[in-house]
Design an enzyme around this catalytic site. Structure first.
Site, PDB file in Angstrom:
ATOM      1  N   ARG A 166       0.815  -1.227   0.000  1.00 64.42           N
ATOM      2  CA  ARG A 166       0.000   0.000   0.000  1.00 64.42           C
ATOM      3  C   ARG A 166       0.851   1.281   0.000  1.00 64.42           C
ATOM      4  O   ARG A 166       0.490   2.282   0.623  1.00 64.42           O
ATOM      5  CB  ARG A 166      -0.950   0.046   1.212  1.00 64.42           C
ATOM      6  CG  ARG A 166      -2.009  -1.026   1.232  1.00 64.42           C
ATOM      7  CD  ARG A 166      -2.969  -0.887   0.050  1.00 64.42           C
ATOM      8  NE  ARG A 166      -4.140  -1.714   0.247  1.00 64.42           N
ATOM      9  CZ  ARG A 166      -4.207  -3.005  -0.078  1.00 64.42           C
ATOM     10  NH1 ARG A 166      -3.170  -3.600  -0.645  1.00 64.42           N
ATOM     11  NH2 ARG A 166      -5.308  -3.692   0.111  1.00 64.42           N
ATOM     12  N   SER A 236     -10.665  -0.474   3.161  1.00 63.35           N
ATOM     13  CA  SER A 236      -9.931  -0.663   4.420  1.00 63.35           C
ATOM     14  C   SER A 236      -9.464   0.683   4.953  1.00 63.35           C
ATOM     15  O   SER A 236      -8.889   1.484   4.208  1.00 63.35           O
ATOM     16  CB  SER A 236      -8.686  -1.514   4.190  1.00 63.35           C
ATOM     17  OG  SER A 236      -9.047  -2.771   3.708  1.00 63.35           O
ATOM     18  N   GLU A 332      -5.009   4.214   6.425  1.00 60.50           N
ATOM     19  CA  GLU A 332      -4.632   3.859   5.049  1.00 60.50           C
ATOM     20  C   GLU A 332      -4.974   4.955   4.023  1.00 60.50           C
ATOM     21  O   GLU A 332      -4.120   5.308   3.206  1.00 60.50           O
ATOM     22  CB  GLU A 332      -5.308   2.533   4.702  1.00 60.50           C
ATOM     23  CG  GLU A 332      -4.603   1.748   3.628  1.00 60.50           C
ATOM     24  CD  GLU A 332      -5.298   1.893   2.319  1.00 60.50           C
ATOM     25  OE1 GLU A 332      -4.609   2.041   1.302  1.00 60.50           O
ATOM     26  OE2 GLU A 332      -6.534   1.875   2.291  1.00 60.50           O
TER      27      GLU A 332
HETATM   28  N1  EPU Z   1     -11.196 -10.591   9.935  1.00 59.22           N
HETATM   29  C1  EPU Z   1     -11.964 -10.706  11.061  1.00 59.22           C
HETATM   30  N2  EPU Z   1     -12.878  -9.727  11.313  1.00 59.22           N
HETATM   31  C2  EPU Z   1     -13.041  -8.660  10.512  1.00 59.22           C
HETATM   32  C3  EPU Z   1     -12.233  -8.526   9.355  1.00 59.22           C
HETATM   33  C4  EPU Z   1     -11.312  -9.524   9.089  1.00 59.22           C
HETATM   34  O1  EPU Z   1     -11.861 -11.663  11.840  1.00 59.22           O
HETATM   35  O2  EPU Z   1     -13.886  -7.822  10.785  1.00 59.22           O
HETATM   36  C5  EPU Z   1     -10.250 -11.663   9.603  1.00 59.22           C
HETATM   37  C6  EPU Z   1     -10.775 -12.504   8.417  1.00 59.22           C
HETATM   38  O3  EPU Z   1     -11.628 -13.533   8.836  1.00 59.22           O
HETATM   39  C7  EPU Z   1      -9.481 -13.027   7.806  1.00 59.22           C
HETATM   40  C8  EPU Z   1      -8.487 -11.904   8.070  1.00 59.22           C
HETATM   41  O4  EPU Z   1      -9.023 -11.130   9.146  1.00 59.22           O
HETATM   42  O5  EPU Z   1      -9.039 -14.166   8.486  1.00 59.22           O
HETATM   43  C9  EPU Z   1      -8.242 -11.027   6.853  1.00 59.22           C
HETATM   44  O6  EPU Z   1      -9.481 -10.437   6.454  1.00 59.22           O
HETATM   45  P1  EPU Z   1      -9.846 -10.137   4.921  1.00 59.22           P
HETATM   46  O7  EPU Z   1      -9.545 -11.307   4.115  1.00 59.22           O
HETATM   47  O8  EPU Z   1     -11.219  -9.587   4.881  1.00 59.22           O
HETATM   48  O9  EPU Z   1      -8.798  -9.065   4.483  1.00 59.22           O
HETATM   49  P2  EPU Z   1      -8.165  -7.797   5.209  1.00 59.22           P
HETATM   50  O10 EPU Z   1      -6.770  -8.138   5.635  1.00 59.22           O
HETATM   51  O11 EPU Z   1      -9.058  -7.247   6.253  1.00 59.22           O
HETATM   52  C10 EPU Z   1      -7.017  -6.906   3.042  1.00 59.22           C
HETATM   53  C11 EPU Z   1      -6.977  -5.647   2.257  1.00 59.22           C
HETATM   54  C12 EPU Z   1      -8.261  -5.497   1.454  1.00 59.22           C
HETATM   55  C13 EPU Z   1      -8.399  -6.695   0.516  1.00 59.22           C
HETATM   56  C14 EPU Z   1      -8.410  -7.964   1.360  1.00 59.22           C
HETATM   57  C15 EPU Z   1      -8.428  -9.223   0.528  1.00 59.22           C
HETATM   58  C16 EPU Z   1      -5.591  -4.104   3.542  1.00 59.22           C
HETATM   59  C17 EPU Z   1      -5.526  -2.880   4.397  1.00 59.22           C
HETATM   60  N3  EPU Z   1      -6.798  -4.510   3.160  1.00 59.22           N
HETATM   61  O12 EPU Z   1      -8.076  -6.767   3.992  1.00 59.22           O
HETATM   62  O13 EPU Z   1      -8.133  -4.345   0.643  1.00 59.22           O
HETATM   63  O14 EPU Z   1      -9.593  -6.608  -0.242  1.00 59.22           O
HETATM   64  O15 EPU Z   1      -7.211  -8.016   2.180  1.00 59.22           O
HETATM   65  O16 EPU Z   1      -7.194  -9.441  -0.044  1.00 59.22           O
HETATM   66  O17 EPU Z   1      -4.551  -4.650   3.203  1.00 59.22           O
HETATM   67  C18 EPU Z   1      -8.594  -2.009   0.674  1.00 59.22           C
HETATM   68  O18 EPU Z   1      -7.380  -1.827   0.673  1.00 59.22           O
HETATM   69  O19 EPU Z   1      -9.396  -1.040   0.693  1.00 59.22           O
HETATM   70  C19 EPU Z   1      -9.111  -3.358   0.717  1.00 59.22           C
HETATM   71  C20 EPU Z   1     -10.390  -3.629   0.795  1.00 59.22           C
END
Ligand code: EPU
Length: 339
Positions: A166, A236, A332
């Protein structure tokens, strides 16, 4: 030139968090030949400026005193190819997801996992957008920019973009206005199915096409993330913290469900959404602002919030995370000051 500068333009409908915001000076450009005159205006008025794309990763102030430069450059073209790959040039003002749709419909592989991300092509390299195991830098060949200080067009090769999670050189050099991005896409499939939900969705599908993978990613995103056309948000809101393995192991010994992703031999990334969720704050709302009910990492503007309302709520979350886990969250989206 000065007659194309508009005064006191509302930006409320031009940012996906729908923050109330007024630009004292505003210009739209759909022709790169206007950039030298825009530079001249900035120099003569000694004003601050920023480039507005899809408004999906910024936090706007109530009043911006400088010049908002709204990029409306359009056009997509295949510029060269060899046996295995294709160079595709997209202008900065193209909608990102329309561009991904175009590449997948043409049978080019690479960008499928980045489907449905809001915003424009020009914004994609700035924060190095990423999802489901792919980052846009994996497929960027070079970025074409206009340097407002030096008043010239330049090509920034991928290795000089300093892409990170990012992050990129463009966040530190706002004088570089992205005008086009050139991508190297593949004719043969090299699929990234490392993300569990994506792998599950593609189980049993043979001879995967880019369109099939794109449809699967769209389904996953729609189930978890709010559509900014309906619910005001900027995706995010915090980075996933990257910490030393020593710190991560300590956290993991207290919270064994914490999702951890390897970065390299020394560092790991932990899930900020999980940290917030585990505090009981998923779907939590205070007044105009809250976290999304299905993804705690996404903040939502429920009605008429300003930048201050959003930042107050974000600081409340940051403080709680710091107190409970001793982990610092970083915001972010780009915070625009009043100029
Ligand atoms: N999780 C929770 N509770 C929540 C959110 C997440 O327990 O409320 C857990 C999920 O179950 C999973 C882990 O955390 O085990 C990761 O969650 P998720 O796959 O939803 O991805 P994220 O790490 O929260 C990142 C990116 C997203 C991208 C997703 C999928 C960042 C800051 N965000 O989110 O990007 O879509 O991975 O690859 O790196 C964005 O940048 O705006 C964005 C949406």
């Amino acid at each position: 030139m000065y007659n194309i500068i508009q005064k006191n333009q509302s930006l409320c409908h031009l940012n996906t968090l729908r923050l109330k915001s007024l630009a004292v000076n505003y210009v739209e450009f759909s022709d790169i030949n206007l950039l030298p005159s825009i530079s001249k205006y900035i120099k003569e008025h000694k004003c601050q400026f920023f480039v507005l794309g899809g408004g999906s990763n910024i936090l706007l102030p109530e009043v911006y005193n400088g010049l908002v430069i709204h990029c409306k450059l359009e056009g997509v073209a295949c510029i060269s190819q060899n046996n295995t790959s294709m160079l595709v040039r997209a202008m900065a003002g193209e909608q990102w997801d329309k561009f991904v749709e175009y590449t997948t419909l043409h049978g080019f592989f690479g960008l499928e996992n980045l489907s449905l991300i809001p915003g424009t092509v020009g914004a994609a390299p700035i924060q190095n957008i990423g999802a489901y195991g792919v980052e846009v830098c994996d497929f960027i060949e070079y970025v074409e920019v206009y340097d407002v200080l030096e008043k010239q067009f330049k090509i920034i090769k991928k290795k000089d973009c300093h892409f990170q999670y990012r992050n990129s050189i463009f966040k530190k050099m706002p004088n570089l206005i992205v005008v086009a991005v050139v991508f190297q896409l593949l004719k043969e499939p090299i699929l990234n199915l490392e993300y569990v939900d994506v792998a599950k969705c593609m189980t049993g599908v043979t001879n995967v096409t880019p369109v099939e993978l794109r449809n699967c990613v769209i389904k996953i995103r729609q189930a978890k993330l709010p559509d900014p056309a309906i619910i005001a948000n900027v995706g995010s809101f915090f980075h996933n913290p990257i910490l030393t393995n020593g710190i991560v192991n300590k956290l993991k010994s207290n919270y064994n469900n914490l999702p951890v992703f390897r970065v390299d031999d020394n560092y790991s990334k932990i899930s900020a959404g999980w940290l917030i969720d585990n505090l009981g704050l998923k779907g939590y709302r205070e007044n105009k602002v809250g976290t999304y009910e299905k993804q705690a990492l996404v903040l939502v503007n429920y009605s008429d919030a300003t930048q201050t309302d959003i930042l107050d709520f974000a600081n409340m979350i940051k403080n709680k995370v710091k107190q409970k886990y001793d982990v610092e969250l970083n915001i972010e989206p780009i915070i625009i000051e009043k100029g």
